[in-house]
Design a protein around this motif. Structure first.
Motif, PDB file in Angstrom:
ATOM      1  N   LEU A   1     -27.573-116.403  34.464  1.00 49.95           N
ATOM      2  CA  LEU A   1     -27.141-115.001  34.378  1.00 49.95           C
ATOM      3  C   LEU A   1     -28.340-114.075  34.460  1.00 49.95           C
ATOM      4  O   LEU A   1     -28.300-113.047  35.163  1.00 49.95           O
ATOM      5  CB  LEU A   1     -26.377-114.761  33.071  1.00 49.95           C
ATOM      6  CG  LEU A   1     -25.922-113.321  32.838  1.00 49.95           C
ATOM      7  CD1 LEU A   1     -25.001-112.848  33.956  1.00 49.95           C
ATOM      8  CD2 LEU A   1     -25.234-113.182  31.477  1.00 49.95           C
TER       9      LEU A   1
ATOM     10  N   PHE B   1     -26.670-117.841  42.706  1.00 48.95           N
ATOM     11  CA  PHE B   1     -26.910-117.788  41.265  1.00 48.95           C
ATOM     12  C   PHE B   1     -25.702-117.247  40.508  1.00 48.95           C
ATOM     13  O   PHE B   1     -25.382-117.735  39.415  1.00 48.95           O
ATOM     14  CB  PHE B   1     -28.153-116.951  40.967  1.00 48.95           C
ATOM     15  CG  PHE B   1     -29.432-117.672  41.243  1.00 48.95           C
ATOM     16  CD1 PHE B   1     -29.852-118.706  40.425  1.00 48.95           C
ATOM     17  CD2 PHE B   1     -30.211-117.340  42.342  1.00 48.95           C
ATOM     18  CE1 PHE B   1     -31.032-119.394  40.681  1.00 48.95           C
ATOM     19  CE2 PHE B   1     -31.387-118.025  42.609  1.00 48.95           C
ATOM     20  CZ  PHE B   1     -31.809-119.051  41.782  1.00 48.95           C
ATOM     21  N   LEU B   2     -25.030-116.254  41.071  1.00 50.84           N
ATOM     22  CA  LEU B   2     -23.837-115.715  40.419  1.00 50.84           C
ATOM     23  C   LEU B   2     -22.736-116.765  40.365  1.00 50.84           C
ATOM     24  O   LEU B   2     -22.106-116.975  39.305  1.00 50.84           O
ATOM     25  CB  LEU B   2     -23.344-114.476  41.174  1.00 50.84           C
ATOM     26  CG  LEU B   2     -22.027-113.865  40.664  1.00 50.84           C
ATOM     27  CD1 LEU B   2     -22.151-113.453  39.195  1.00 50.84           C
ATOM     28  CD2 LEU B   2     -21.624-112.677  41.531  1.00 50.84           C
ATOM     29  N   ALA B   3     -22.493-117.437  41.489  1.00 51.93           N
ATOM     30  CA  ALA B   3     -21.445-118.464  41.522  1.00 51.93           C
ATOM     31  C   ALA B   3     -21.795-119.634  40.604  1.00 51.93           C
ATOM     32  O   ALA B   3     -20.924-120.190  39.929  1.00 51.93           O
ATOM     33  CB  ALA B   3     -21.238-118.948  42.956  1.00 51.93           C
TER      34      ALA B   3
ATOM     35  N   THR C   1     -28.464-125.135  42.873  1.00 50.19           N
ATOM     36  CA  THR C   1     -28.639-124.092  41.851  1.00 50.19           C
ATOM     37  C   THR C   1     -28.175-124.575  40.483  1.00 50.19           C
ATOM     38  O   THR C   1     -28.986-124.781  39.582  1.00 50.19           O
ATOM     39  CB  THR C   1     -27.890-122.810  42.246  1.00 50.19           C
ATOM     40  OG1 THR C   1     -28.281-122.414  43.568  1.00 50.19           O
ATOM     41  CG2 THR C   1     -28.224-121.673  41.287  1.00 50.19           C
TER      42      THR C   1
ATOM     43  N   LEU D   1     -28.339-114.218  45.638  1.00 53.05           N
ATOM     44  CA  LEU D   1     -27.483-113.616  44.608  1.00 53.05           C
ATOM     45  C   LEU D   1     -26.181-114.396  44.473  1.00 53.05           C
ATOM     46  O   LEU D   1     -25.745-114.698  43.355  1.00 53.05           O
ATOM     47  CB  LEU D   1     -27.173-112.159  44.972  1.00 53.05           C
ATOM     48  CG  LEU D   1     -26.208-111.454  44.012  1.00 53.05           C
ATOM     49  CD1 LEU D   1     -26.830-111.294  42.636  1.00 53.05           C
ATOM     50  CD2 LEU D   1     -25.796-110.090  44.577  1.00 53.05           C
ATOM     51  N   VAL D   2     -25.568-114.735  45.603  1.00 57.67           N
ATOM     52  CA  VAL D   2     -24.298-115.464  45.586  1.00 57.67           C
ATOM     53  C   VAL D   2     -24.466-116.825  44.926  1.00 57.67           C
ATOM     54  O   VAL D   2     -23.640-117.233  44.098  1.00 57.67           O
ATOM     55  CB  VAL D   2     -23.747-115.623  47.020  1.00 57.67           C
ATOM     56  CG1 VAL D   2     -22.593-116.622  47.055  1.00 57.67           C
ATOM     57  CG2 VAL D   2     -23.283-114.277  47.562  1.00 57.67           C
TER      58      VAL D   2
ATOM     59  N   LEU E   1     -29.891-108.773  41.510  1.00 55.70           N
ATOM     60  CA  LEU E   1     -28.864-107.811  41.925  1.00 55.70           C
ATOM     61  C   LEU E   1     -29.434-106.588  42.662  1.00 55.70           C
ATOM     62  O   LEU E   1     -28.908-106.216  43.730  1.00 55.70           O
ATOM     63  CB  LEU E   1     -28.067-107.367  40.704  1.00 55.70           C
ATOM     64  CG  LEU E   1     -26.711-106.717  40.950  1.00 55.70           C
ATOM     65  CD1 LEU E   1     -25.798-107.651  41.726  1.00 55.70           C
ATOM     66  CD2 LEU E   1     -26.057-106.343  39.618  1.00 55.70           C
TER      67      LEU E   1
ATOM     68  N   PHE F   1     -23.612-119.454  37.900  1.00 56.66           N
ATOM     69  CA  PHE F   1     -23.407-118.978  36.535  1.00 56.66           C
ATOM     70  C   PHE F   1     -21.930-119.056  36.157  1.00 56.66           C
ATOM     71  O   PHE F   1     -21.579-119.559  35.078  1.00 56.66           O
ATOM     72  CB  PHE F   1     -23.911-117.542  36.383  1.00 56.66           C
ATOM     73  CG  PHE F   1     -23.354-116.845  35.172  1.00 56.66           C
ATOM     74  CD1 PHE F   1     -23.768-117.203  33.891  1.00 56.66           C
ATOM     75  CD2 PHE F   1     -22.387-115.849  35.304  1.00 56.66           C
ATOM     76  CE1 PHE F   1     -23.231-116.581  32.762  1.00 56.66           C
ATOM     77  CE2 PHE F   1     -21.851-115.226  34.188  1.00 56.66           C
ATOM     78  CZ  PHE F   1     -22.281-115.591  32.911  1.00 56.66           C
ATOM     79  N   LEU F   2     -21.059-118.561  37.031  1.00 58.08           N
ATOM     80  CA  LEU F   2     -19.626-118.570  36.737  1.00 58.08           C
ATOM     81  C   LEU F   2     -19.105-120.000  36.585  1.00 58.08           C
ATOM     82  O   LEU F   2     -18.282-120.291  35.699  1.00 58.08           O
ATOM     83  CB  LEU F   2     -18.857-117.842  37.846  1.00 58.08           C
ATOM     84  CG  LEU F   2     -19.135-116.336  37.967  1.00 58.08           C
ATOM     85  CD1 LEU F   2     -18.421-115.762  39.185  1.00 58.08           C
ATOM     86  CD2 LEU F   2     -18.712-115.606  36.696  1.00 58.08           C
TER      87      LEU F   2
ATOM     88  N   THR G   1     -29.436-113.842  38.004  1.00 57.40           N
ATOM     89  CA  THR G   1     -28.475-113.052  38.777  1.00 57.40           C
ATOM     90  C   THR G   1     -28.711-111.554  38.586  1.00 57.40           C
ATOM     91  O   THR G   1     -28.744-110.782  39.562  1.00 57.40           O
ATOM     92  CB  THR G   1     -27.037-113.404  38.361  1.00 57.40           C
ATOM     93  OG1 THR G   1     -26.796-114.792  38.584  1.00 57.40           O
ATOM     94  CG2 THR G   1     -26.024-112.585  39.161  1.00 57.40           C
ATOM     95  N   LEU G   2     -28.884-111.135  37.343  1.00 61.76           N
ATOM     96  CA  LEU G   2     -29.096-109.717  37.039  1.00 61.76           C
ATOM     97  C   LEU G   2     -30.391-109.203  37.674  1.00 61.76           C
ATOM     98  O   LEU G   2     -30.452-108.065  38.144  1.00 61.76           O
ATOM     99  CB  LEU G   2     -29.119-109.499  35.528  1.00 61.76           C
ATOM    100  CG  LEU G   2     -27.795-109.761  34.793  1.00 61.76           C
ATOM    101  CD1 LEU G   2     -27.992-109.632  33.281  1.00 61.76           C
ATOM    102  CD2 LEU G   2     -26.713-108.810  35.285  1.00 61.76           C
TER     103      LEU G   2
END
Length: 300
Positions: A197, A50-52, A235, A47-48, A204, A54-55, A200-201
């Motif tokens: 994104l 993919f979220l990071a 990633t 999760l970290v 989650l 994405f950001l 990530t969703l």
């Protein structure tokens, strides 16, 4: 299809180089991932990353293109992100039920499944020479995975974990032709951002229960460095490379480059002073390279 357009050979070559870089980056993720895995649960780590990623990519896109706009038919990215998320979740579930060698062996089926999905969804026909190259490269990868020992290969059996990972591999194989099928003219950069994104969703719900249990303050700089590598290279950049190749190469020619990953791991481990492999393993790596050369010679 890329073929037949002006500049197609150059674009296809760039796509092939992108997948070579992809295989090298993924090889590095094994070494760096091993540093982070004991300290961060797999669901949280994914999760970290993919979220990071994405950001990071969204920030770069905003600098280059301006404010982000909601894409047309956003369900496409939930579908693509769900496929990649399913691959990672099922992989870690499988690793809890079976050994890495078994999952690695199942992984060699991905290019064949990608060729099948490419035919069903896009009408892509795989040239017999390419199929022959796939079989040669897969044989070389299996030889490396089983360390050149016939006894290991003969003892292999399909377990419950293997079946679960097979489903995950099917999800990843389906991903490549869907990228081309679902594209609505977005740039590779935009497509990568929204797919990250979506992934990530989808991850989650699996990671939330373990997020609070992770001792973030207790992680040392080595672990943070490993996480940074996974976010930036394994990633964000690897997704970008995969998207680009999927848009410009037939599905059967996208994933075979991943067969080079075990060979790249061997080289990296030797460079880190962990010893050289046996001649049998080197022979398997050479067979993989030969298979890829045959694939390159086959018509698209």
């Amino acid at each position: 299809m890329t073929e037949g357009r002006p500049g197609a050979p150059r674009t296809a070559m760039i796509a092939r180089l992108a997948m070579l870089a992809y295989a090298l980056i993924i090889a590095g993720s094994f070494s760096f991932g091993a540093l982070a895995a004991p300290h961060v649960p797999s669901s949280v780590l994914n999760l970290v990353r993919f979220l990071a990623a994405f950001l990071l990519m969204a920030a770069l896109l905003r600098i280059v293109r301006g404010p982000l706009k909601v894409p047309v038919a956003p369900w496409r990215f939930l579908l693509l992100g769900g496929l990649m998320g399913a691959y990672f979740v099922l992989m870690f579930i499988a690793l809890q039920l079976t050994d890495p060698v078994s999952t690695s062996a199942v992984f060699t089926l991905i290019p064949f499944m990608a060729a099948g999905f490419g035919f069903l969804l896009l009408g892509q026909r795989t040239h017999p020479v390419v199929l022959a190259g796939l079989m040669i490269a897969a044989a070389g990868a299996l030889w490396v995975i089983f360390r050149g020992e016939i006894a290991r290969l003969s003892a292999f059996h399909v377990s419950t974990g293997g079946v679960i990972f097979f489903i995950g591999c099917a999800c990843q194989a389906l991903y490549a032709p869907l990228v081309r099928l679902l594209s609505r003219g977005e740039s590779v950069f935009e497509f990568t951002v929204w797919t990250l994104l979506g992934c990530t969703l989808c991850l989650l719900p699996f990671a939330i229960p373990q997020l609070a249990e992770t001792d973030w303050a207790g992680l040392n700089w080595v672990v943070w460095g490993a996480i940074a590598y996974l976010v930036i290279f394994a990633t964000a950049i690897s997704f970008f490379l995969l998207q680009y190749a999927s848009m410009h190469l037939p599905s059967a020619k996208v994933f075979p480059y991943a067969y080079l990953t075990p060979s790249f791991v061997i080289v990296l481990e030797a460079g880190l002073g962990h010893g050289l492999p046996s001649l049998a393993i080197v022979a398997g790596a050479a067979l993989t390279v030969l298979g890829l050369l045959v694939i390159l010679l086959g018509r698209d």
